[in-house]
Motif scaffolding. Sequence first.
Motif: not given
Length: 462
Positions: A177-190, A453-462
């Motif tokens: 599951g490294w890639y889910l952590k890498a994009i900080n998916i929990n921030k979106a799932w909140e 590189l512009k890399t996906l990293d979920i850090i704010t509200s969607i």
Amino acid sequence: MNTKPKFPFSYYIVLFFGFVLMVLFWIIVLKSWNNLNHNSFSNATNLSEVEYWQQEYMPEQIAQIIPIDTSKIITDSLNQRKIVADLVNIAIKSSPNSIAKFANDLKEKYPSDTYKIIYIDSVVNRLQVQLPEEDRINFKSEVKVKLDKYKLLVWDETLFDYVKTFNDPKLNDRSAGWYLKAININKAWEQTTGDKSITIAVIDNGFDLNHPELKGKAIKPYNVIDKSNNVSPSNTNHGTHVSSTIVANGNNNQGLVGVCPDCSFMPIKVEDQNGMMTNTYIIDAILYAIKNNADVINLSLGMQVPIGLNIPLQEQKEYINSNAKDEEEFWNDLFNYANEKNVTCVLAAGNSNIMTGFDPFQRASSTIKVGAINQNGEKADFSNFGSNTTIYAPGTNIYGAKPGNKYEVLEGTSMAAPIVSGFIGLIKSRNKNISSQEISRILNANSILKNNLKTLDIITSI
């Protein structure tokens, strides 16, 4: 000496009128013959829809794709793409238009028997014309002009392939599951884990819909080859893995969860019985997805570009700026049509380690092109790159579903694109009618610049 006329004057009068009548007779006959030929198609304008489908120029079997004739495959000297030299495809953008009536109008403009309609499909309003190879280029450039009352898409039959994946026996050594952590998916799932009203179309080589990660997820499955809902998987696992990355079921006590597990997905199979895919299959699939109200389309696919091209960057830039412009224009037209229908198209950037956009399929500004990074946040060594790449996401050591209730680790930009498609599914779950400009803004707000590189990293509200 006086001489009498050989014939009386009345004889010449009769002869004159006889000549005039003969001329009039032949004028009438010839005019009627010309009108008959001229009106052979124009009279058909009064036909019913059923009668249009019964015309003799129609294929014997409607909506049946003819396997690619490999003897007709050439490399287009202008665009350096493998195409079928004697085929051109035409689709009507607007659904209300009858493809059968369009076929009649087309044959009126091109009545020669050397122009044959060999395929016609009312589902996506497309037909395919077989024509002399030497006429292909001129036909493509003039048919829109001759039939300007229709809004048309016109394209060559170009060979496609799914973006290849990369397997390695040691890929399982790292956490699945490294890639889910890498994009900080929990921030979106909140904020959301998706919504069933949001549909993500996956255009690929086949799907195991009975896999526990995909079971109960699919809506409107479609096989563009046989027009059925049979989207059974290919011998090469690709579509099942890609789909599971996007929508894999959560809380089922096995495997991983998808990026947007509560979204729906539309599986569309584009591989024929010979294991081949062409741009036409892909285009049919895109049109099907648009016309069946998909919200996002994932395209982990690309034209066949040789891996390891040793072309200097400057020459690659010049090629992108100057070559394959007709293909570029076509894809722009198609993807703009998707954008007009509020459908977001996400493309894998490709695995040839060249500039994204060398393949003209990847040049449309209205699409999102995804490159791949490795676990160190660096560009994956296979990933395409450059200014046409919209964003990067994890694309190595990606754990996902495999047909037969199995799992495997794959890598490629094919694996990076569905991560972004899933994230856009989450964005649209919050606002189904969000604009493409707002999606771009949210992507920018949820990315970081790492290793340039512009890399996906979920850090704010969607």
